[in-house]
Design an enzyme around this catalytic site. Sequence first.
Site, PDB file in Angstrom:
ATOM      1  N   GLY A 171       0.768  -1.242   0.000  1.00  0.00           N
ATOM      2  CA  GLY A 171       0.000   0.000   0.000  1.00  0.00           C
ATOM      3  C   GLY A 171       0.799   1.293   0.000  1.00  0.00           C
TER       4      GLY A 171
ATOM      5  CD1 TRP B 298       3.634   2.915  -5.316  1.00  0.00           C
ATOM      6  CD2 TRP B 298       2.377   2.881  -7.166  1.00  0.00           C
ATOM      7  NE1 TRP B 298       4.465   2.758  -6.397  1.00  0.00           N
ATOM      8  CE2 TRP B 298       3.732   2.730  -7.533  1.00  0.00           C
ATOM      9  CE3 TRP B 298       1.401   2.873  -8.169  1.00  0.00           C
ATOM     10  CZ2 TRP B 298       4.135   2.600  -8.878  1.00  0.00           C
ATOM     11  CZ3 TRP B 298       1.798   2.741  -9.495  1.00  0.00           C
ATOM     12  CH2 TRP B 298       3.153   2.616  -9.846  1.00  0.00           C
TER      13      TRP B 298
ATOM     14  CG  ASP C 272      -2.249  -6.962  -4.476  1.00  0.00           C
ATOM     15  OD1 ASP C 272      -1.412  -6.096  -4.812  1.00  0.00           O
ATOM     16  OD2 ASP C 272      -1.950  -8.175  -4.401  1.00  0.00           O
TER      17      ASP C 272
ATOM     18  CG  ASP D  47      -6.007 -12.904 -11.281  1.00  0.00           C
ATOM     19  OD1 ASP D  47      -5.743 -11.970 -12.058  1.00  0.00           O
ATOM     20  OD2 ASP D  47      -5.439 -14.008 -11.324  1.00  0.00           O
TER      21      ASP D  47
ATOM     22  CG  ASP E 275       4.127  -0.863  -8.461  1.00  0.00           C
ATOM     23  OD1 ASP E 275       4.945  -0.845  -9.400  1.00  0.00           O
ATOM     24  OD2 ASP E 275       4.476  -0.885  -7.264  1.00  0.00           O
TER      25      ASP E 275
ATOM     26  CE  LYS F  10       6.060  -3.440 -11.147  1.00  0.00           C
ATOM     27  NZ  LYS F  10       6.628  -3.382  -9.806  1.00  0.00           N
TER      28      LYS F  10
HETATM   29  C1  LIG Z   1       5.358  -4.487  -6.534  1.00  0.00           C
HETATM   30  S1  LIG Z   1       3.917  -5.013  -5.686  1.00  0.00           S
HETATM   31  C2  LIG Z   1       2.976  -3.531  -5.548  1.00  0.00           C
HETATM   32  C3  LIG Z   1       3.505  -2.570  -4.505  1.00  0.00           C
HETATM   33  C4  LIG Z   1       2.534  -1.447  -4.216  1.00  0.00           C
HETATM   34  N1  LIG Z   1       2.381  -0.564  -5.381  1.00  0.00           N
HETATM   35  C5  LIG Z   1       3.002  -0.614  -3.051  1.00  0.00           C
HETATM   36  O1  LIG Z   1       3.499   0.484  -3.319  1.00  0.00           O
HETATM   37  O2  LIG Z   1       2.874  -1.033  -1.896  1.00  0.00           O
HETATM   38  C6  LIG Z   1       3.041  -5.876  -6.952  1.00  0.00           C
HETATM   39  C7  LIG Z   1       1.689  -6.402  -6.536  1.00  0.00           C
HETATM   40  O3  LIG Z   1       0.994  -6.870  -7.694  1.00  0.00           O
HETATM   41  C8  LIG Z   1       0.089  -7.862  -7.253  1.00  0.00           C
HETATM   42  N2  LIG Z   1      -0.405  -8.655  -8.392  1.00  0.00           N
HETATM   43  C9  LIG Z   1       0.327  -9.431  -9.213  1.00  0.00           C
HETATM   44  N3  LIG Z   1      -0.471 -10.048 -10.112  1.00  0.00           N
HETATM   45  C10 LIG Z   1      -1.742  -9.637  -9.846  1.00  0.00           C
HETATM   46  C11 LIG Z   1      -3.008  -9.927 -10.420  1.00  0.00           C
HETATM   47  N4  LIG Z   1      -3.118 -10.791 -11.441  1.00  0.00           N
HETATM   48  N5  LIG Z   1      -4.118  -9.337  -9.920  1.00  0.00           N
HETATM   49  C12 LIG Z   1      -3.995  -8.476  -8.856  1.00  0.00           C
HETATM   50  N6  LIG Z   1      -2.815  -8.162  -8.279  1.00  0.00           N
HETATM   51  C13 LIG Z   1      -1.693  -8.728  -8.744  1.00  0.00           C
HETATM   52  C14 LIG Z   1       0.929  -8.678  -6.261  1.00  0.00           C
HETATM   53  O4  LIG Z   1       0.108  -9.428  -5.400  1.00  0.00           O
HETATM   54  C15 LIG Z   1       1.734  -7.590  -5.565  1.00  0.00           C
HETATM   55  O5  LIG Z   1       1.162  -7.233  -4.331  1.00  0.00           O
END
Ligand SMILES: C[S@@+](CC[C@H](N)C(=O)[O-])C[C@H]1O[C@@H](n2cnc3c(N)ncnc32)[C@H](O)[C@@H]1O
Length: 211
Positions: free
Chosen positions: A49, A51, A69, A87, A109, A149
């Site tokens: 969290g 962002w 997420d 998802d 992200d 991203k």
């Molecule tokens: C780099 S982290 C995000 C960090 C966040 N922006 C922060 O600042 O705290 C990437 C996130 O993408 C989520 N993610 C990956 N594939 C996903 C999907 N298919 N649907 C939803 N979330 C997904 C992961 O669970 C992970 O928590």
Amino acid sequence: MRQLHDRFFRQAKREGKLARSVYKLEEIDRRDHIFHPGDRVLDLGASPGSWLEYILGVIGPKGLACAVDLKELHPRFNGQAHFQQLDIRQMAGDEFSRLTPHFDVIVSDMAPNTSGIHLVDQVRSLELCQSAFALARRILRPGGNLLLKIFSGPDSPRFRRELTQEFRELRLRKPDACRQESSESYLVGLGFTARGLAGAAVPDGGSSKCP
Ligand SMILES: C[S@@+](CC[C@H](N)C(=O)[O-])C[C@H]1O[C@@H](n2cnc3c(N)ncnc32)[C@H](O)[C@@H]1O
């Protein structure tokens, strides 16, 4: 060897941030002015969290923050943001429709679970970007902004061209907090034109603020 605890990691610890990735968003927003007070924002891949915390600060009490997420958000957001544990690839687009039909800004992200094989990770990252873009085409208001991203790979130029057709301007950013050895960068689509939706039901561009 990859330096895990770099200056952004230490800065995040010192400042009580949930993740070092917040400094990427801060830099992009400083340059591209993605968010404004009162905006309705959808944060994809929001956990834990960092962002979201930044976004809540910029949009203020009149804004609306929604987040998605696979994993839970940090408990500090209880009552502050509307969260769905989902998802993205299964989203229909109406998950937050009782709060707002359209968003002013959508950010992602999201990162796939990395395999260590660059090409595989790039393909998976592109799939997540394509899902986010497909969702944005349904629920981003005309004139709105999209931030994605992406792990750049052989197919990313084609994806960039697709985005170019539907935004007034597309910028590619690699903020200082991105690890230099990583293929990660960010696509910033400014001013959604909804051109690709011609003939389809186009979101109402009326108020850009919360109802
Ligand atoms: C780099 S982290 C995000 C960090 C966040 N922006 C922060 O600042 O705290 C990437 C996130 O993408 C989520 N993610 C990956 N594939 C996903 C999907 N298919 N649907 C939803 N979330 C997904 C992961 O669970 C992970 O928590």
